[in-house]
Design a protein around this motif. Structure first.
Motif, short mmCIF file in Angstrom:
data_model
loop_
_atom_site.label_atom_id
_atom_site.label_comp_id
_atom_site.label_asym_id
_atom_site.label_seq_id
_atom_site.Cartn_x
_atom_site.Cartn_y
_atom_site.Cartn_z
N ILE A 5 46.67 36.59 33.83
CA ILE A 5 47.39 36.91 35.06
C ILE A 5 46.45 36.91 36.24
CG2 ILE A 5 48.62 38.76 36.26
CD1 ILE A 5 50.37 37.30 34.34
N ASP A 6 45.25 37.49 36.09
CA ASP A 6 44.29 37.53 37.19
C ASP A 6 43.89 36.12 37.60
OD1 ASP A 6 44.34 40.25 37.35
OD2 ASP A 6 42.58 40.57 36.06
N GLY A 7 43.78 35.22 36.60
CA GLY A 7 43.44 33.85 36.93
C GLY A 7 44.53 33.16 37.71
N ILE A 8 45.78 33.40 37.31
CA ILE A 8 46.90 32.81 38.04
C ILE A 8 46.96 33.38 39.45
CG2 ILE A 8 49.40 32.51 38.08
CD1 ILE A 8 49.39 32.71 35.04
N LEU A 9 46.72 34.70 39.57
CA LEU A 9 46.72 35.34 40.88
C LEU A 9 45.69 34.68 41.79
CD1 LEU A 9 47.01 39.10 39.89
CD2 LEU A 9 48.59 37.88 41.39
N ALA A 10 44.51 34.43 41.25
CA ALA A 10 43.46 33.83 42.05
C ALA A 10 43.84 32.43 42.51
CB ALA A 10 42.16 33.79 41.25
N ALA A 25 58.78 34.68 44.96
CA ALA A 25 58.85 33.40 45.68
C ALA A 25 58.19 33.58 47.04
CB ALA A 25 60.30 32.97 45.85
N ARG A 26 57.42 32.59 47.46
CA ARG A 26 56.72 32.67 48.75
C ARG A 26 57.41 31.89 49.85
NH1 ARG A 26 51.54 34.01 46.98
NH2 ARG A 26 51.76 35.01 44.96
N ASP A 27 58.30 30.95 49.45
CA ASP A 27 58.98 30.11 50.44
C ASP A 27 60.24 29.54 49.81
OD1 ASP A 27 58.23 27.83 48.84
OD2 ASP A 27 56.28 27.83 49.83
N ALA A 28 60.97 28.70 50.55
CA ALA A 28 62.27 28.21 50.11
C ALA A 28 62.20 27.24 48.94
CB ALA A 28 63.00 27.55 51.28
N SER A 29 61.00 26.88 48.50
CA SER A 29 60.90 26.09 47.28
C SER A 29 61.41 26.90 46.09
CB SER A 29 59.45 25.65 47.02
OG SER A 29 58.65 26.77 46.63
N GLY A 30 61.33 28.23 46.22
CA GLY A 30 61.78 29.11 45.16
C GLY A 30 60.81 29.27 44.01
N THR A 31 59.66 28.62 44.09
CA THR A 31 58.67 28.73 43.02
C THR A 31 58.13 30.15 42.95
OG1 THR A 31 58.03 26.42 43.29
CG2 THR A 31 56.47 27.86 42.14
N LEU A 32 58.16 30.73 41.76
CA LEU A 32 57.71 32.10 41.57
C LEU A 32 56.28 32.13 41.04
CD1 LEU A 32 60.99 33.40 39.94
CD2 LEU A 32 60.10 34.14 42.14
N LEU A 33 55.47 33.03 41.62
CA LEU A 33 54.09 33.21 41.22
C LEU A 33 53.77 34.70 41.20
CD1 LEU A 33 52.42 30.42 43.38
CD2 LEU A 33 52.58 30.43 40.88
N PRO A 34 52.73 35.11 40.49
CA PRO A 34 52.38 36.53 40.44
C PRO A 34 52.09 37.09 41.84
CG PRO A 34 51.28 35.36 38.69
CD PRO A 34 51.90 34.31 39.56
N TYR A 35 52.42 38.36 42.00
CA TYR A 35 52.32 39.02 43.31
C TYR A 35 52.18 40.52 43.07
CZ TYR A 35 54.12 40.93 47.73
OH TYR A 35 54.31 41.63 48.90
N ARG A 36 51.37 41.17 43.86
CA ARG A 36 51.21 42.62 43.77
C ARG A 36 51.71 43.31 45.03
NH1 ARG A 36 48.13 44.15 39.42
NH2 ARG A 36 46.77 42.56 38.51
N PHE A 37 52.30 44.49 44.86
CA PHE A 37 52.74 45.29 46.00
C PHE A 37 52.83 46.74 45.56
CE2 PHE A 37 56.56 44.30 43.70
CZ PHE A 37 57.42 45.37 43.89
N THR A 38 53.17 47.61 46.49
CA THR A 38 53.26 49.04 46.20
C THR A 38 54.68 49.53 46.38
OG1 THR A 38 50.98 49.40 46.92
CG2 THR A 38 52.42 51.33 46.85
N ARG A 39 55.22 50.19 45.37
CA ARG A 39 56.52 50.83 45.47
C ARG A 39 56.39 52.12 46.29
NH1 ARG A 39 60.75 47.49 43.89
NH2 ARG A 39 60.33 46.53 41.86
N ARG A 40 57.51 52.64 46.78
CA ARG A 40 57.47 53.89 47.52
C ARG A 40 57.10 55.06 46.59
NH1 ARG A 40 63.52 53.80 47.62
NH2 ARG A 40 64.26 55.41 46.17
N ALA A 41 56.58 56.11 47.20
CA ALA A 41 56.25 57.31 46.44
C ALA A 41 57.54 57.96 45.94
CB ALA A 41 55.47 58.29 47.32
#
Length: 365
Positions: A5-10, A25-41
């Protein structure tokens, strides 16, 4: 060598930061890739759950590919979510750590209007807040179940009955409630009555299963002869009809009490309306290009055509308990998150029997 996963992220470039791992997805191509974010507390009335499975709905295709023109990227789809409670807020009473729970198509509503007071929150006067790609009450953009965990207000988190398989529970949170709710609203649970089901995909196969569990005589209408065996032998339908067979369709005139139409492709409606008995009801849960029919299809026989999409929290809890009690299980194909882009393409091409479910727990880590 299998990529980590870290390799794909890089390789994916900017992938965000945070403790929640997802595919976005990052754009309208709809291609999905690994992504990190923070949920609310965690708030006092919140539940945090580790996601184990997430169903794949056609809505995931529509929004990742910006078909409505309102997609907010990075976009994490998925609204057929099941998992295990890991933490609860101080005010949560009915759920506890270790419980199996589900989250459906929306995660918030005003909780004050007439519809929310009736636990039909999907019709919230101020608009139900969708599980992904929607603006939440705090101004953040909701992100869905193609992720490692989610934080949800307890009202929109459903207890999965003990013993019900989590992978099979996932499709119930959208596909299941989408057909169950209107069937109950229009009293399609009367044993001995007759039901027609148009289309045999993710929604249609569950309409058949609910119909049989209710004790109805079920006829499946399809454009594909190849689905006959599964409709009759796997799903237990009583009859299978090729909808383009004019003679067979005409032989069924005035024979059905109800029809659930799950087909999204363009198709005529008058032939189906002619199959209904007096006072018969056709419920539309698919999204065809347009609905056109002769007024006489309604006037002659006092027939009804209605529409419906998903359901409220009351109906959803009732449906989950009904499925457990009556052993109603969706037919699924379990996939890894790494196969999601291929799965979305297959979904567009109707190459799935009958619902993809992502094994989040064993592939997103």
């Amino acid at each position: 060598m299998e990529r980590t996963i870290d390799g794909i992220l890089a390789m994916a470039g900017e992938a965000g930061t945070g403790d929640c791992l997802a595919w976005a997805a990052r754009d309208a191509s709809g291609t999905l890739l690994p992504y990190r974010f923070t949920r609310r507390a965690l708030r006092g009335d919140d539940v945090s759950l580790r996601i184990t499975h997430c169903g794949v709905c056609y809505a995931d295709v529509l929004w990742t590919r910006n078909k409505f023109g309102d997609s907010k990227y990075p976009l994490v789809p998925g609204h057929e979510i099941v998992g295990v409670v890991t933490a609860t807020g101080s005010g949560v009473k009915d759920l506890r750590a270790g419980d199996h729970v589900g989250v459906g198509t929306y995660v918030n509503s005003c909780r004050e209007c007439v519809y929310c007071n009736e636990f039909s929150e999907v019709f919230c006067s101020k608009g139900a807040i969708r599980t992904f790609n929607s603006v939440d009450s705090d101004g953040t953009i909701t992100k869905g179940g193609y992720s490692s965990y989610i934080v949800v207000h307890e009202r929109y988190c459903y207890k999965i009955p003990d013993g019900y398989p989590l992978d099979r529970a996932a499709p119930l949170l959208c596909a299941g409630i989408t057909v169950y709710s209107p069937m109950m609203r229009h009293k399609m649970n009367q044993p001995g009555k007759s039901l027609g089901v148009v289309g045999l995909g993710g929604l249609g196969h569950l309409a058949v299963k609910f119909g049989k569990a209710f004790g109805l005589q079920v006829t499946v209408f399809s454009t594909s002869e190849s689905k006959k065996g599964e409709a009759l032998d796997l799903l237990g339908a009583d009859k299978f009809v090729i909808s383009s067979d004019k003679q067979e369709m005409e032989s069924l005139a005035n024979s059905l009490d109800f029809i659930v139409d799950t087909a999204s492709g363009h198709h005529p409606f008058d032939p189906y309306m002619s199959l209904l008995k007096v006072h018969g009801v056709l419920v539309l849960v698919g999204v065809p290009g347009e609905v056109r029919l002769s007024p006489l299809s309604l006037l002659s026989g006092a027939k009804t055509i209605s529409g419906s999409a998903t359901g409220g929290t009351k109906d959803t809890r009732e449906m989950l308990n009904f499925c457990a009690a009556n052993k109603v299980y969706p037919e699924i194909e379990v996939i890894k998150i790494q196969d999601i882009n291929e799965a979305l393409d297959r979904l567009v091409n109707k190459d799935v029997k009958y619902r993809f479910v992502i094994d989040i727990a064993n592939s997103l880590n």
